[in-house]
Design an enzyme around this catalytic site. Structure first.
Site, PDB file in Angstrom:
ATOM      1  N   ASN A   1      -6.223  -5.106  -5.697  1.00  0.00           N
ATOM      2  CA  ASN A   1      -7.345  -4.511  -4.986  1.00  0.00           C
ATOM      3  C   ASN A   1      -7.272  -2.993  -4.848  1.00  0.00           C
ATOM      4  OD1 ASN A   1      -9.510  -4.443  -2.693  1.00  0.00           O
ATOM      5  ND2 ASN A   1      -7.646  -3.630  -1.729  1.00  0.00           N
TER       6      ASN A   1
ATOM      7  N   ASP B   1       0.861  -1.194   0.000  1.00  0.00           N
ATOM      8  CA  ASP B   1       0.000   0.000   0.000  1.00  0.00           C
ATOM      9  C   ASP B   1       0.887   1.231   0.000  1.00  0.00           C
ATOM     10  OD1 ASP B   1      -2.111   2.016   0.915  1.00  0.00           O
ATOM     11  OD2 ASP B   1      -3.272   0.184   1.103  1.00  0.00           O
TER      12      ASP B   1
ATOM     13  N   LYS C   1     -13.547   0.416 -13.818  1.00  0.00           N
ATOM     14  CA  LYS C   1     -13.978  -0.873 -13.259  1.00  0.00           C
ATOM     15  C   LYS C   1     -14.572  -1.786 -14.336  1.00  0.00           C
ATOM     16  CE  LYS C   1     -12.693  -0.149  -9.009  1.00  0.00           C
ATOM     17  NZ  LYS C   1     -11.614  -0.970  -8.424  1.00  0.00           N
TER      18      LYS C   1
ATOM     19  N   ASP D   1       3.411   1.957  -4.481  1.00  0.00           N
ATOM     20  CA  ASP D   1       2.448   2.707  -5.281  1.00  0.00           C
ATOM     21  C   ASP D   1       2.209   1.864  -6.533  1.00  0.00           C
ATOM     22  OD1 ASP D   1       1.167   4.330  -7.133  1.00  0.00           O
ATOM     23  OD2 ASP D   1       2.261   6.133  -6.558  1.00  0.00           O
ATOM     24  N   VAL D   2       0.976   1.404  -6.725  1.00  0.00           N
ATOM     25  CA  VAL D   2       0.707   0.454  -7.820  1.00  0.00           C
ATOM     26  C   VAL D   2       0.870   1.073  -9.203  1.00  0.00           C
ATOM     27  CG1 VAL D   2      -0.813  -1.093  -6.521  1.00  0.00           C
ATOM     28  CG2 VAL D   2      -1.805   0.875  -7.747  1.00  0.00           C
TER      29      VAL D   2
ATOM     30  N   TYR E   1     -14.854   6.445 -12.739  1.00  0.00           N
ATOM     31  CA  TYR E   1     -14.655   5.259 -11.882  1.00  0.00           C
ATOM     32  C   TYR E   1     -15.250   4.023 -12.562  1.00  0.00           C
ATOM     33  CZ  TYR E   1     -15.086   2.287  -7.691  1.00  0.00           C
ATOM     34  OH  TYR E   1     -15.004   1.255  -6.779  1.00  0.00           O
TER      35      TYR E   1
ATOM     36  N   THR F   1     -16.483   1.004   4.025  1.00  0.00           N
ATOM     37  CA  THR F   1     -15.027   1.138   4.200  1.00  0.00           C
ATOM     38  C   THR F   1     -14.686   2.631   4.143  1.00  0.00           C
ATOM     39  OG1 THR F   1     -14.356   1.226   1.873  1.00  0.00           O
ATOM     40  CG2 THR F   1     -14.727  -0.977   2.809  1.00  0.00           C
TER      41      THR F   1
ATOM     42  N   ILE G   1     -20.036  -1.039   0.165  1.00  0.00           N
ATOM     43  CA  ILE G   1     -19.362  -1.679   1.297  1.00  0.00           C
ATOM     44  C   ILE G   1     -18.857  -0.588   2.252  1.00  0.00           C
ATOM     45  CG2 ILE G   1     -17.588  -3.364   1.969  1.00  0.00           C
ATOM     46  CD1 ILE G   1     -19.743  -4.394  -0.100  1.00  0.00           C
TER      47      ILE G   1
HETATM   48  N1  LIG Z   1     -16.083   0.206  -0.545  1.00  0.00           N
HETATM   49  C1  LIG Z   1     -16.899   0.007  -1.562  1.00  0.00           C
HETATM   50  O1  LIG Z   1     -18.104   0.256  -1.463  1.00  0.00           O
HETATM   51  C2  LIG Z   1     -16.384  -0.580  -2.850  1.00  0.00           C
HETATM   52  C3  LIG Z   1     -17.330  -0.984  -3.802  1.00  0.00           C
HETATM   53  C4  LIG Z   1     -16.880  -1.529  -4.989  1.00  0.00           C
HETATM   54  C5  LIG Z   1     -15.521  -1.664  -5.237  1.00  0.00           C
HETATM   55  N2  LIG Z   1     -14.623  -1.249  -4.291  1.00  0.00           N
HETATM   56  C6  LIG Z   1     -13.214  -1.403  -4.622  1.00  0.00           C
HETATM   57  O2  LIG Z   1     -12.560  -2.129  -3.607  1.00  0.00           O
HETATM   58  C7  LIG Z   1     -11.174  -1.768  -3.559  1.00  0.00           C
HETATM   59  C8  LIG Z   1     -10.785  -1.447  -2.120  1.00  0.00           C
HETATM   60  O3  LIG Z   1     -11.533  -0.302  -1.722  1.00  0.00           O
HETATM   61  P1  LIG Z   1     -11.907   0.012  -0.185  1.00  0.00           P
HETATM   62  O4  LIG Z   1     -13.343   0.285  -0.150  1.00  0.00           O
HETATM   63  O5  LIG Z   1     -11.313  -1.000   0.707  1.00  0.00           O
HETATM   64  O6  LIG Z   1     -11.170   1.432  -0.048  1.00  0.00           O
HETATM   65  P2  LIG Z   1     -10.085   1.982   1.003  1.00  0.00           P
HETATM   66  O7  LIG Z   1      -9.921   3.404   0.645  1.00  0.00           O
HETATM   67  O8  LIG Z   1     -10.478   1.610   2.378  1.00  0.00           O
HETATM   68  O9  LIG Z   1      -8.783   1.153   0.613  1.00  0.00           O
HETATM   69  C9  LIG Z   1      -8.090   1.365  -0.587  1.00  0.00           C
HETATM   70  C10 LIG Z   1      -6.611   1.229  -0.317  1.00  0.00           C
HETATM   71  O10 LIG Z   1      -5.914   1.460  -1.553  1.00  0.00           O
HETATM   72  C11 LIG Z   1      -4.772   2.221  -1.251  1.00  0.00           C
HETATM   73  N3  LIG Z   1      -4.280   2.951  -2.419  1.00  0.00           N
HETATM   74  C12 LIG Z   1      -4.782   4.069  -3.001  1.00  0.00           C
HETATM   75  N4  LIG Z   1      -3.990   4.464  -4.004  1.00  0.00           N
HETATM   76  C13 LIG Z   1      -2.971   3.580  -4.073  1.00  0.00           C
HETATM   77  C14 LIG Z   1      -1.819   3.445  -4.895  1.00  0.00           C
HETATM   78  N5  LIG Z   1      -1.548   4.347  -5.855  1.00  0.00           N
HETATM   79  N6  LIG Z   1      -0.991   2.403  -4.705  1.00  0.00           N
HETATM   80  C15 LIG Z   1      -1.225   1.504  -3.710  1.00  0.00           C
HETATM   81  N7  LIG Z   1      -2.270   1.581  -2.887  1.00  0.00           N
HETATM   82  C16 LIG Z   1      -3.144   2.612  -3.068  1.00  0.00           C
HETATM   83  C17 LIG Z   1      -5.215   3.171  -0.147  1.00  0.00           C
HETATM   84  O11 LIG Z   1      -4.121   3.728   0.561  1.00  0.00           O
HETATM   85  C18 LIG Z   1      -6.087   2.270   0.690  1.00  0.00           C
HETATM   86  O12 LIG Z   1      -5.357   1.648   1.719  1.00  0.00           O
HETATM   87  C19 LIG Z   1     -11.022  -0.595  -4.536  1.00  0.00           C
HETATM   88  O13 LIG Z   1     -10.503  -1.066  -5.754  1.00  0.00           O
HETATM   89  C20 LIG Z   1     -12.445  -0.103  -4.708  1.00  0.00           C
HETATM   90  O14 LIG Z   1     -12.631   0.562  -5.935  1.00  0.00           O
HETATM   91  C21 LIG Z   1     -15.018  -0.711  -3.113  1.00  0.00           C
END
Ligand SMILES: NC(=O)c1ccc[n+]([C@@H]2O[C@H](COP(=O)([O-])OP(=O)(O)OC[C@H]3O[C@@H](n4cnc5c(N)ncnc54)[C@H](O)[C@@H]3O)[C@@H](O)[C@H]2O)c1
Length: 272
Positions: A91, A38, A161, A64-65, A157, A194, A192
């Site tokens: 993720n 992360d 996706k 950083d991805v 977004y 988060t 979700i």
């Molecule tokens: N929470 C939701 O409702 C939801 C719904 C559909 C999809 N998602 C997807 O699930 C995944 C996780 O999301 P989440 O809800 O846990 O969000 P979150 O913000 O809690 O976690 C995302 C993590 O990605 C990290 N991140 C951001 N940019 C980055 C980079 N350049 N390199 C490495 N890490 C990086 C952040 O620091 C964070 O720790 C995402 O791909 C999101 O699009 C989430």
């Protein structure tokens, strides 16, 4: 009893928070060696230390991805430490909202695409050779319900996706054609609970204004099951796709959304 992913080596991007953190914890509980990466160098190491203290085999690497250079280093480090990679969970992701697409800056469009799509491409490009060396594995890409349906104010977004969804299917076909033993699937969470919801900038002007969206409030009416999902409920699906229980599953999309993709139910405030 052996865990469901006992002895497998997993790499989870965005592993410091929300869904990624739940995946790291569950895979570790089920016996995997987990490399969590992360950009969050505060919560990531803290999580890894907590899980390691509880007996989990978890390490944290800053990543950083969007950096190809860093991908080469991270996969190199995994190869050096463990000699193999069995599970790749792509993720990491962000959400950038805009009142209208005309308000979205090209800089925001590109930043979101760089993380949500380029980052997934790089994860596959650089993890496949190590996975192939040892005869197989499972790649799991985090898409979204927004990768299956349109979402007003989240067009950029959704575009990332939706692209991830078909990227997963195409890589699944490449791996099947080669017969390298690697399965590739996408996961599509609904709403979700988060930290991501508090980070979505609504003004794409570069001002970085945050709209504190409450996922529970949003999910109450929008979701047939009437509530937001929890990160662990997504992690359970990822565990299935990571484990041998899904050995005949590739190129599919696992929707975990409380029923949103199936349709809608009428819910009045009194019926709650
Ligand atoms: N929470 C939701 O409702 C939801 C719904 C559909 C999809 N998602 C997807 O699930 C995944 C996780 O999301 P989440 O809800 O846990 O969000 P979150 O913000 O809690 O976690 C995302 C993590 O990605 C990290 N991140 C951001 N940019 C980055 C980079 N350049 N390199 C490495 N890490 C990086 C952040 O620091 C964070 O720790 C995402 O791909 C999101 O699009 C989430």
């Amino acid at each position: 009893m052996a865990g469901q992913v006992e002895g497998k080596v997993a790499l989870v991007t965005g592993g410091a928070s929300g869904i990624g953190a739940a995946i790291v914890e569950l895979l570790a509980q089920e016996g995997a060696i987990v490399v969590a990466t992360d950009i969050d160098e505060l919560n990531g190491p803290e999580l890894a230390a907590r899980l390691a203290k509880a007996g989990g085999k978890v390490i944290f690497l800053p990543q950083d991805v969007t950096s190809e250079e860093r991908w080469i280093e991270v996969v190199g480090e995994v190869g050096k430490r463990y000699g193999r990679l069995d599970i790749m969970v792509s993720n990491a992701g962000i959400g950038v909202g805009a009142p209208s697409i005309v308000d979205m800056t090209l800089a925001d469009w590109r930043r979101q695409t760089a993380i949500n799509l380029d980052g997934v491409f790089l994860s596959v490009k650089h993890s496949l050779p190590l996975m192939r060396k040892h005869g197989g594995g499972s790649i799991i890409m985090m898409s979204s319900l927004a990768g299956l349906r349109g979402a007003a104010n989240l067009a950029g977004y959704s575009a990332t996706k939706g692209a991830v969804r078909l990227f997963a299917k195409s890589i699944a076909m490449e791996c099947a054609q080669i017969g390298d033993g690697i399965r590739v699937n996408s996961v599509h969470p609904g709403i979700i609970d988060t930290p991501i919801w508090g980070k979505i900038p609504t003004a794409a002007t570069g001002a970085g204004q945050n709209a504190p969206i409450d996922p529970e409030e949003r999910a109450r009416f929008a979701t047939p099951l009437g509530r937001a999902g929890q990160a662990i409920e997504i992690a359970q699906g990822v565990l299935y796709l990571a484990s041998d229980a899904s050995r005949y599953v590739t190129g599919t999309e696992l929707v975990i959304d409380g029923g949103m993709n199936a349709g809608g139910v009428v819910r009045t405030p009194q019926a709650r």
